[in-house]
Design an enzyme around this catalytic site. Structure first.
Site, PDB file in Angstrom:
ATOM      1  N   THR A 268       0.851  -1.218  -0.201  1.00 57.08           N
ATOM      2  CA  THR A 268      -0.041  -0.031  -0.074  1.00 57.08           C
ATOM      3  C   THR A 268       0.814   1.426  -0.080  1.00 57.08           C
ATOM      4  OG1 THR A 268      -1.982  -1.082   1.370  1.00 57.08           O
ATOM      5  CG2 THR A 268      -2.017   1.101   1.476  1.00 57.08           C
TER       6      THR A 268
ATOM      7  N   ARG B  93     -12.784  -9.112  -3.004  1.00 56.90           N
ATOM      8  CA  ARG B  93     -12.377  -8.346  -1.593  1.00 56.90           C
ATOM      9  C   ARG B  93     -12.389  -7.040  -1.826  1.00 56.90           C
ATOM     10  NH1 ARG B  93      -7.606  -5.794   1.082  1.00 56.90           N
ATOM     11  NH2 ARG B  93      -8.071  -6.111   3.337  1.00 56.90           N
ATOM     12  N   ILE B  94     -12.917  -5.988  -1.025  1.00 53.62           N
ATOM     13  CA  ILE B  94     -12.730  -4.684  -0.947  1.00 53.62           C
ATOM     14  C   ILE B  94     -11.953  -4.367   0.364  1.00 53.62           C
ATOM     15  CG2 ILE B  94     -13.938  -2.566  -0.896  1.00 53.62           C
ATOM     16  CD1 ILE B  94     -14.299  -4.008  -3.198  1.00 53.62           C
TER      17      ILE B  94
ATOM     18  N   GLY C  24      -1.990  -1.047   6.202  1.00 50.95           N
ATOM     19  CA  GLY C  24      -1.860  -2.148   7.302  1.00 50.95           C
ATOM     20  C   GLY C  24      -3.253  -3.280   6.978  1.00 50.95           C
TER      21      GLY C  24
ATOM     22  N   GLY D 113      -6.385  -4.016   6.545  1.00 53.69           N
ATOM     23  CA  GLY D 113      -7.543  -3.442   6.098  1.00 53.69           C
ATOM     24  C   GLY D 113      -8.787  -3.611   6.818  1.00 53.69           C
TER      25      GLY D 113
END
Lengths: 186, 131
Positions: free
Chosen positions: B1, B29-30, B52, B54
């Site tokens: 990220t 997956r969101i 990190g 989520g």
């Protein structure tokens, strides 16, 4: 007011990460310089953050854009969001697999759509309508991530891109039953 | 990220976050990054970007919490960041960066480290991974 900027990669880094891979932690990353230059020249904060994230999305070292981790099917599903505090405007995308810079697509959602969040097929269609740069999915997939997906499948586990410090009582050797060294180096 | 927060010389704050999510995630997956208020938030007071775990960041609405602590409790940026990381994350693991409209920068994480860098108009610059 005074300008200021902060950037991050992933939270959680292998404490045993080889020094040569810690280079980014010792020298200002080029993206930071780009962001500073933008702010010094008077560009809006929202332009600066998009510029910086675009640069990081192009760096396969990070889990975003090129170098994104893989789903269990070996595909890429990227997501991004941007928010301008000046007016509390926001835009976000999920499940994009061919957009070179998802953060810029998120900004287009914010500025050129009546919505704040587009996902999967709708986001891809919007990307093409807006003429953003499209890449073949192979552009995003790196050898390292293919290897990590193989390890994750063997262990039947999701690999997080963070690590837990020893102070939380988790073994430095294993995490979720896996050797900690195989977790994403971010 | 990856993420970036900035405040310009007019005091306008902005945040941006981008990610590929989790290795071997289920398709569809969101994560927290696209969810405004969870992994990304900006308002008149500050801008925040998170990284990190989520699912934990979503449960904590972590980025918005930093702003809310400043807005409703009158906390300073660093105090709000520390409170969000130490008090709001429950058992989750994450990190965040933030800037305030006043030109302050702050970060916090409860993981082993976080790639980060920051700079301000006064010439301050920091590049680090570990605590």
């Amino acid at each position: 007011s005074k300008w200021a900027i902060a950037v991050h990669g992933g939270a959680g880094v292998d404490p045993n990460l080889p020094l040569e891979r810690q280079g980014g932690g010792n020298a200002p990353p080029p993206c930071l310089a780009a962001g500073i230059a933008a702010l010094q020249s008077g560009e809006p904060a929202v332009d600066a953050v998009e510029l910086v994230v675009r640069e990081m999305e192009s760096d396969p070292f990070f889990n975003a854009g090129r170098g994104s981790v893989l789903t269990r099917n070996g595909t890429v599903e990227m997501e991004a969001s941007i928010m301008d505090g000046n007016g509390r405007l926001c835009g976000a995308v999920s499940g994009v697999s061919t957009v070179k810079n998802p953060i810029s697509l998120a900004r287009l959602v914010m500025e050129r759509s009546p919505h704040s969040y587009l996902a999967f097929q709708g986001a891809e269609e919007f990307a093409r309508q807006q003429g953003v740069e499209i890449m073949d999915e192979s552009y995003f997939i790196t050898e390292a991530n293919v290897s990590m997906l193989k390890l994750a499948k063997q262990a039947n586990s999701i690999l997080y891109d963070y690590k837990v410090p020893d102070t939380f009582g988790v073994s430095a050797v294993l995490m979720n039953g896996l050797p900690i060294a195989i977790y994403a180096p971010e | 990220t990856v993420g970036c927060t900035a405040v310009d010389k007019y005091g306008r704050c902005a945040a941006a976050t981008s990610t590929g999510g989790l290795m071997n995630k289920i398709n569809g997956r969101i994560g927290d990054s696209p969810l405004i208020g969870s992994g990304t938030y900006a308002c008149r007071d500050c801008a925040v970007s998170c990284t990190g775990e989520g699912e934990a960041i979503i449960r904590a609405t972590l980025a918005r919490d930093v702003a809310a602590l400043m807005e409703y409790k009158g906390m300073g940026l660093k105090e709000a960041v520390d409170c969000a990381i130490k008090e709001k994350l429950d058992k989750g693991f994450a990190g965040l960066i933030a800037v305030s409209a006043k030109g302050e920068v702050a970060y916090g994480f409860n993981t082993s480290g976080m790639f980060r860098a920051c700079a301000d108009e006064d010439g301050f610059m920091e590049v680090a991974i570990w605590e």
